[in-house]
Design an enzyme around this catalytic site. Structure first.
Site, short mmCIF file in Angstrom:
data_model
loop_
_atom_site.label_atom_id
_atom_site.label_comp_id
_atom_site.label_asym_id
_atom_site.label_seq_id
_atom_site.Cartn_x
_atom_site.Cartn_y
_atom_site.Cartn_z
N HIS A 122 28.41 28.65 32.33
CA HIS A 122 28.37 29.81 32.74
C HIS A 122 29.21 30.74 31.69
CE1 HIS A 122 26.49 28.74 36.69
NE2 HIS A 122 25.65 28.32 35.56
N CYS A 130 28.58 41.27 22.78
CA CYS A 130 27.84 42.42 22.56
C CYS A 130 26.62 42.39 23.53
CB CYS A 130 27.43 42.47 21.34
SG CYS A 130 26.78 44.26 21.00
N THR A 189 31.57 22.32 44.01
CA THR A 189 30.29 23.23 43.65
C THR A 189 29.29 23.04 44.61
OG1 THR A 189 28.51 23.65 42.38
CG2 THR A 189 29.19 21.56 42.42
C1 BJW Z 1 36.05 23.04 47.37
C2 BJW Z 1 37.49 23.34 47.79
C3 BJW Z 1 38.38 22.52 47.33
C4 BJW Z 1 36.18 24.82 48.46
N1 BJW Z 1 38.24 21.69 46.68
N2 BJW Z 1 35.76 21.99 46.63
C5 BJW Z 1 15.59 27.47 40.55
C6 BJW Z 1 15.33 27.70 41.82
C7 BJW Z 1 15.94 28.71 42.45
C8 BJW Z 1 16.42 29.87 41.71
C9 BJW Z 1 16.53 29.75 40.49
C10 BJW Z 1 15.93 28.48 39.88
N3 BJW Z 1 16.45 28.78 38.48
C11 BJW Z 1 16.82 29.78 38.44
C12 BJW Z 1 17.14 30.39 39.37
C13 BJW Z 1 17.68 31.82 39.58
C14 BJW Z 1 19.17 31.83 39.67
C15 BJW Z 1 19.72 30.75 40.68
O1 BJW Z 1 19.92 29.67 40.65
N4 BJW Z 1 19.60 31.43 42.01
C16 BJW Z 1 20.07 30.66 43.12
C17 BJW Z 1 21.38 31.31 43.84
C18 BJW Z 1 19.01 30.79 44.20
N5 BJW Z 1 19.80 31.10 38.42
C19 BJW Z 1 19.78 32.02 37.10
O2 BJW Z 1 19.36 33.02 37.30
C20 BJW Z 1 20.52 31.33 36.13
N6 BJW Z 1 19.55 31.56 34.82
C21 BJW Z 1 18.55 31.11 34.52
O3 BJW Z 1 18.16 30.08 35.29
O4 BJW Z 1 17.78 31.62 33.83
C22 BJW Z 1 16.40 31.46 33.35
C23 BJW Z 1 15.74 32.00 34.79
C24 BJW Z 1 15.93 32.94 34.91
C25 BJW Z 1 15.21 33.67 36.16
C26 BJW Z 1 14.40 33.13 36.87
C27 BJW Z 1 14.21 31.65 36.59
C28 BJW Z 1 14.76 31.10 35.52
C29 BJW Z 1 21.90 31.82 35.79
C30 BJW Z 1 22.82 31.45 36.81
C31 BJW Z 1 24.14 32.23 36.45
C32 BJW Z 1 25.19 32.36 37.48
N7 BJW Z 1 26.30 32.96 37.18
C33 BJW Z 1 27.42 33.07 38.31
C34 BJW Z 1 28.22 34.22 37.84
C35 BJW Z 1 29.11 33.74 36.34
C36 BJW Z 1 29.79 34.67 35.74
C37 BJW Z 1 31.26 35.15 36.85
O5 BJW Z 1 31.92 34.15 37.15
O6 BJW Z 1 31.23 36.17 36.98
O7 BJW Z 1 28.21 31.68 37.98
S1 BJW Z 1 27.11 33.03 39.91
C38 BJW Z 1 28.31 31.97 40.58
O8 BJW Z 1 27.65 30.77 41.12
C39 BJW Z 1 28.96 31.62 39.31
C40 BJW Z 1 29.28 30.04 39.61
O9 BJW Z 1 29.36 29.46 38.40
C41 BJW Z 1 27.90 29.62 40.21
C42 BJW Z 1 27.95 28.47 41.19
O10 BJW Z 1 28.97 28.59 41.82
P1 BJW Z 1 29.90 27.13 42.30
O11 BJW Z 1 30.75 26.95 41.27
O12 BJW Z 1 29.14 26.18 42.94
O13 BJW Z 1 30.82 28.01 43.66
P2 BJW Z 1 30.52 28.11 45.21
O14 BJW Z 1 31.54 29.37 45.69
O15 BJW Z 1 28.99 28.64 45.40
O16 BJW Z 1 30.88 26.87 45.92
C43 BJW Z 1 32.24 26.58 46.18
C44 BJW Z 1 32.26 25.05 46.47
O17 BJW Z 1 33.57 24.70 46.60
C45 BJW Z 1 31.73 25.18 48.12
O18 BJW Z 1 30.92 23.67 48.18
C46 BJW Z 1 33.00 24.54 48.76
O19 BJW Z 1 32.84 23.80 49.94
C47 BJW Z 1 33.81 23.98 47.80
N8 BJW Z 1 35.25 23.98 47.91
N9 BJW Z 1 37.46 24.49 48.44
C48 BJW Z 1 36.98 21.03 46.15
N10 BJW Z 1 39.81 22.98 47.48
ZN ZN Z 2 26.98 44.47 18.66
#
Ligand code: BJW
Ligand code: ZN
Length: 240
Positions: A122, A130, A189
């Site tokens: 990500h 840009c 995650t």
């Molecule tokens: C602990 C702990 C401890 C707590 N020890 N653990 C297919 C199906 C459905 C939807 C889609 C799909 N394909 C694409 C989509 C749309 C979308 C998506 O997935 N939506 C879903 C939410 C439904 N995906 C996208 O848009 C992606 N692009 C894409 O696929 O392009 C093509 C396309 C576009 C449009 C339509 C279809 C295709 C891009 C996704 C980009 C995600 N961006 C973010 C922000 C990044 C920038 C920033 O940081 O500001 O990335 S969102 C946010 O979520 C961030 C993270 O990397 C990401 C994942 O989160 P993560 O890391 O799992 O964190 P949490 O908070 O969710 O979980 C924390 C975990 O830690 C928990 O389980 C806790 O229990 C645990 N925990 N303490 C260990 N001590």
């Molecule tokens: Zn530029």
């Protein structure tokens, strides 16, 4: 941890016997460094709406608001230190020739812990790109609105927002590493954001999936082993 010593022993043996190991990490791995996760109690999406801050539409609407949020997060991450979980993964990389670290995190803490090769699915908080051309540059500023030196376009955070495609080469390398391994560690995650979540789903012959998380996630459905607990405790116990 104390209640699952046999699981820990099994996981240790699997890691010792594995030739190729891949770790896929998420925000939870940085939670013990004081960096908020996105979902769940205390998560960023409890106070901020993703669609107001982490989409190209939000940036087009109000770049100043979006940058304020990212500058605040840069400050948080700069002040944070890698924790025992990051350090354990860096140790594993140093000890094993075929180890790949894939992260969804943008905080840079894996690299600061000593991991040398990190696939950042990500993007990175420490880069600006840009919004008009292909230029991208390192940036650790915590105020101001950056401007592209190449074309004068508005600079935007070098991260992947909802609705945006991930870098093809990074995604392909991550998918390969997550599929073509003996052990896949899925750490901190929620496994709900695609396409990252796909990397840990399903069964692949010869691959053992170990989930490390205080809470069960959708990845548990097809995982072989679940080590329940914070990664800052579980990973050091797994990787002495
Ligand atoms: C602990 C702990 C401890 C707590 N020890 N653990 C297919 C199906 C459905 C939807 C889609 C799909 N394909 C694409 C989509 C749309 C979308 C998506 O997935 N939506 C879903 C939410 C439904 N995906 C996208 O848009 C992606 N692009 C894409 O696929 O392009 C093509 C396309 C576009 C449009 C339509 C279809 C295709 C891009 C996704 C980009 C995600 N961006 C973010 C922000 C990044 C920038 C920033 O940081 O500001 O990335 S969102 C946010 O979520 C961030 C993270 O990397 C990401 C994942 O989160 P993560 O890391 O799992 O964190 P949490 O908070 O969710 O979980 C924390 C975990 O830690 C928990 O389980 C806790 O229990 C645990 N925990 N303490 C260990 N001590
Ligand atoms: Zn530029």
């Amino acid at each position: 941890m104390a209640h699952q010593p046999d699981l820990l022993v099994r996981a240790r043996r699997l890691i010792e016997g594995a030739s190729r190991i891949t770790a896929l990490t998420g925000a939870g791995v940085s939670a013990e460094s004081g960096i908020p996760t996105f979902r769940g109690a205390g998560g960023l999406w409890r106070n901020f709406r993703a669609e107001d801050l982490a989409t190209p539409q939000a940036f087009a609407r109000d770049p100043r608001l979006v940058w304020e949020w990212y500058h605040w997060r840069r400050g948080l991450c700069a002040a944070a230190q890698p924790n025992a979980g990051h350090l354990a993964l860096a140790r594993l990389e140093a000890a094993r020739p075929h180890f790949t670290l894939v992260t969804q995190n943008v905080d840079g803490l894996h690299a600061r812990a000593g991991s040398r090769c990190v696939l950042e699915l990500h993007g990175s908080l420490w880069r600006t790109k840009c919004s008009r051309c292909v230029a991208e540059w390192p940036d650790s500023a915590t105020e101001g609105l950056p401007v592209c030196a190449a074309c004068g376009g508005a600079g935007r955070p070098g991260v992947v927002w909802f609705g945006e495609s991930l870098d093809d080469a990074v995604l392909a390398a991550s998918a390969h590493a997550a599929r073509d391994c003996d052990v896949l560690l899925v750490v901190g995650t929620s496994s709900v954001v695609y396409p990252a979540a796909m990397l840990a789903r399903g069964r692949v012959p010869g691959r053992t999936v170990i989930v490390i998380n205080p809470e069960p996630t959708p990845a548990n459905e097809t995982a072989d082993l679940y080590l329940q607990g914070p990664s800052g405790e579980v990973l050091p116990a797994l990787i002495p």
